[in-house]
Motif scaffolding. Structure first.
Motif, PDB file in Angstrom:
ATOM      1  N   GLY A  51       0.783  -1.233   0.000  1.00 16.15           N
ATOM      2  CA  GLY A  51       0.000   0.000   0.000  1.00 16.15           C
ATOM      3  C   GLY A  51       0.812   1.279   0.000  1.00 16.15           C
ATOM      4  O   GLY A  51       0.532   2.205  -0.761  1.00 16.15           O
ATOM      5  N   VAL A  52       1.832   1.343   0.842  1.00 20.98           N
ATOM      6  CA  VAL A  52       2.654   2.557   0.910  1.00 20.98           C
ATOM      7  C   VAL A  52       3.421   2.744  -0.398  1.00 20.98           C
ATOM      8  O   VAL A  52       3.504   3.850  -0.938  1.00 20.98           O
ATOM      9  CB  VAL A  52       3.618   2.517   2.113  1.00 20.98           C
ATOM     10  CG1 VAL A  52       4.564   3.702   2.106  1.00 20.98           C
ATOM     11  CG2 VAL A  52       2.830   2.488   3.415  1.00 20.98           C
ATOM     12  N   THR A  53       3.961   1.667  -0.925  1.00 23.05           N
ATOM     13  CA  THR A  53       4.699   1.749  -2.190  1.00 23.05           C
ATOM     14  C   THR A  53       3.784   2.202  -3.313  1.00 23.05           C
ATOM     15  O   THR A  53       4.162   3.046  -4.129  1.00 23.05           O
ATOM     16  CB  THR A  53       5.324   0.391  -2.542  1.00 23.05           C
ATOM     17  OG1 THR A  53       6.135  -0.027  -1.464  1.00 23.05           O
ATOM     18  CG2 THR A  53       6.145   0.472  -3.799  1.00 23.05           C
ATOM     19  N   GLU A  54       2.584   1.665  -3.352  1.00 27.35           N
ATOM     20  CA  GLU A  54       1.640   2.057  -4.390  1.00 27.35           C
ATOM     21  C   GLU A  54       1.224   3.514  -4.236  1.00 27.35           C
ATOM     22  O   GLU A  54       1.055   4.224  -5.220  1.00 27.35           O
ATOM     23  CB  GLU A  54       0.420   1.148  -4.358  1.00 27.35           C
ATOM     24  CG  GLU A  54       0.742  -0.267  -4.785  1.00 27.35           C
ATOM     25  CD  GLU A  54      -0.400  -1.237  -4.562  1.00 27.35           C
ATOM     26  OE1 GLU A  54      -1.554  -0.792  -4.376  1.00 27.35           O
ATOM     27  OE2 GLU A  54      -0.156  -2.446  -4.572  1.00 27.35           O
ATOM     28  N   ALA A  55       1.081   3.974  -3.007  1.00 25.05           N
ATOM     29  CA  ALA A  55       0.667   5.358  -2.767  1.00 25.05           C
ATOM     30  C   ALA A  55       1.772   6.357  -3.089  1.00 25.05           C
ATOM     31  O   ALA A  55       1.521   7.407  -3.666  1.00 25.05           O
ATOM     32  CB  ALA A  55       0.222   5.526  -1.307  1.00 25.05           C
ATOM     33  N   LEU A  87       2.003  -5.423 -10.446  1.00 24.00           N
ATOM     34  CA  LEU A  87       0.704  -6.060 -10.227  1.00 24.00           C
ATOM     35  C   LEU A  87      -0.252  -5.194  -9.422  1.00 24.00           C
ATOM     36  O   LEU A  87      -1.460  -5.342  -9.538  1.00 24.00           O
ATOM     37  CB  LEU A  87       0.896  -7.401  -9.522  1.00 24.00           C
ATOM     38  CG  LEU A  87       1.677  -8.448 -10.312  1.00 24.00           C
ATOM     39  CD1 LEU A  87       1.888  -9.681  -9.454  1.00 24.00           C
ATOM     40  CD2 LEU A  87       0.970  -8.783 -11.599  1.00 24.00           C
ATOM     41  N   MET A  88       0.277  -4.331  -8.584  1.00 25.52           N
ATOM     42  CA  MET A  88      -0.498  -3.428  -7.731  1.00 25.52           C
ATOM     43  C   MET A  88      -1.582  -4.195  -6.977  1.00 25.52           C
ATOM     44  O   MET A  88      -1.285  -5.137  -6.289  1.00 25.52           O
ATOM     45  CB  MET A  88      -1.084  -2.266  -8.540  1.00 25.52           C
ATOM     46  CG  MET A  88      -0.033  -1.471  -9.250  1.00 25.52           C
ATOM     47  SD  MET A  88       1.130  -0.750  -8.099  1.00 25.52           S
ATOM     48  CE  MET A  88       1.349   0.826  -8.806  1.00 25.52           C
ATOM     49  N   ASP A  89      -2.845  -3.794  -7.128  1.00 25.08           N
ATOM     50  CA  ASP A  89      -3.942  -4.393  -6.368  1.00 25.08           C
ATOM     51  C   ASP A  89      -4.224  -5.845  -6.756  1.00 25.08           C
ATOM     52  O   ASP A  89      -4.895  -6.558  -6.029  1.00 25.08           O
ATOM     53  CB  ASP A  89      -5.227  -3.575  -6.547  1.00 25.08           C
ATOM     54  CG  ASP A  89      -5.143  -2.217  -5.882  1.00 25.08           C
ATOM     55  OD1 ASP A  89      -4.318  -2.068  -4.957  1.00 25.08           O
ATOM     56  OD2 ASP A  89      -5.886  -1.307  -6.280  1.00 25.08           O
ATOM     57  N   GLU A  90      -3.728  -6.269  -7.896  1.00 23.63           N
ATOM     58  CA  GLU A  90      -4.002  -7.622  -8.361  1.00 23.63           C
ATOM     59  C   GLU A  90      -3.070  -8.660  -7.756  1.00 23.63           C
ATOM     60  O   GLU A  90      -3.267  -9.858  -7.946  1.00 23.63           O
ATOM     61  CB  GLU A  90      -3.908  -7.657  -9.885  1.00 23.63           C
ATOM     62  CG  GLU A  90      -4.961  -6.788 -10.556  1.00 23.63           C
ATOM     63  CD  GLU A  90      -4.769  -6.699 -12.048  1.00 23.63           C
ATOM     64  OE1 GLU A  90      -3.889  -7.390 -12.589  1.00 23.63           O
ATOM     65  OE2 GLU A  90      -5.513  -5.934 -12.673  1.00 23.63           O
ATOM     66  N   ALA A  91      -2.056  -8.247  -7.021  1.00 22.87           N
ATOM     67  CA  ALA A  91      -1.061  -9.180  -6.475  1.00 22.87           C
ATOM     68  C   ALA A  91      -1.699 -10.204  -5.543  1.00 22.87           C
ATOM     69  O   ALA A  91      -1.395 -11.397  -5.632  1.00 22.87           O
ATOM     70  CB  ALA A  91       0.032  -8.414  -5.746  1.00 22.87           C
ATOM     71  N   GLY A  92      -2.576  -9.784  -4.667  1.00 21.97           N
ATOM     72  CA  GLY A  92      -3.223 -10.703  -3.731  1.00 21.97           C
ATOM     73  C   GLY A  92      -4.074 -11.739  -4.435  1.00 21.97           C
ATOM     74  O   GLY A  92      -4.035 -12.931  -4.095  1.00 21.97           O
ATOM     75  N   MET A  93      -4.832 -11.302  -5.423  1.00 26.03           N
ATOM     76  CA  MET A  93      -5.684 -12.227  -6.170  1.00 26.03           C
ATOM     77  C   MET A  93      -4.847 -13.222  -6.965  1.00 26.03           C
ATOM     78  O   MET A  93      -5.165 -14.406  -7.023  1.00 26.03           O
ATOM     79  CB  MET A  93      -6.612 -11.454  -7.116  1.00 26.03           C
ATOM     80  CG  MET A  93      -7.669 -10.677  -6.377  1.00 26.03           C
ATOM     81  SD  MET A  93      -8.751 -11.758  -5.435  1.00 26.03           S
ATOM     82  CE  MET A  93      -9.823 -12.314  -6.711  1.00 26.03           C
TER      83      MET A  93
END
Length: 108
Positions: A51-55, A87-93
């Motif tokens: 999250g911090v890296t993406e932000a 991958l951003m938000d898709e990494a978990g999926m």
């Protein structure tokens, strides 16, 4: 992402202005941790995400990379790449899908 360069510039400015704040310390420590892992495991690439890296984006990665290069030993380990996840938000999926695939394709 028209506003991304402007946002990155502002984030970098904020990081420079408040350089004694906890985020700056955390980024420096992350760079040291990456340096240690690269040294111990002989890694050639480290992917930073979350999250911090993406932000904060590339300004954060640049500061981690600077701390890494300052602290890594031996010097030949400086060649390791430090990159931000794509991958951003898709990494978990994706991770969950790979885990499910692994669990269901095991023999026996």
């Amino acid at each position: 992402m028209e506003g991304a360069p402007r946002i990155c510039w502002m984030v970098e400015l904020i990081c420079l202005r408040f350089s004694s704040q906890p985020l700056t310390v955390a980024v420096a420590l992350l760079g040291i941790a990456v340096a240690n892992w690269v040294t111990v495991l002989a890694l050639d690439t480290v992917i930073i995400g979350g999250g911090v890296t993406e932000a904060l984006g590339m300004p954060l990665v640049r500061r981690v990379r600077a701390s890494f290069k300052e602290n890594v030993f031996p010097r030949r380990c400086r060649k390791a790449n430090i990159v931000m996840t794509k991958l951003m938000d898709e990494a978990g999926m994706l991770g969950a899908a790979l885990l499910a695939r692994t669990q269901h394709t095991r023999p026996g």
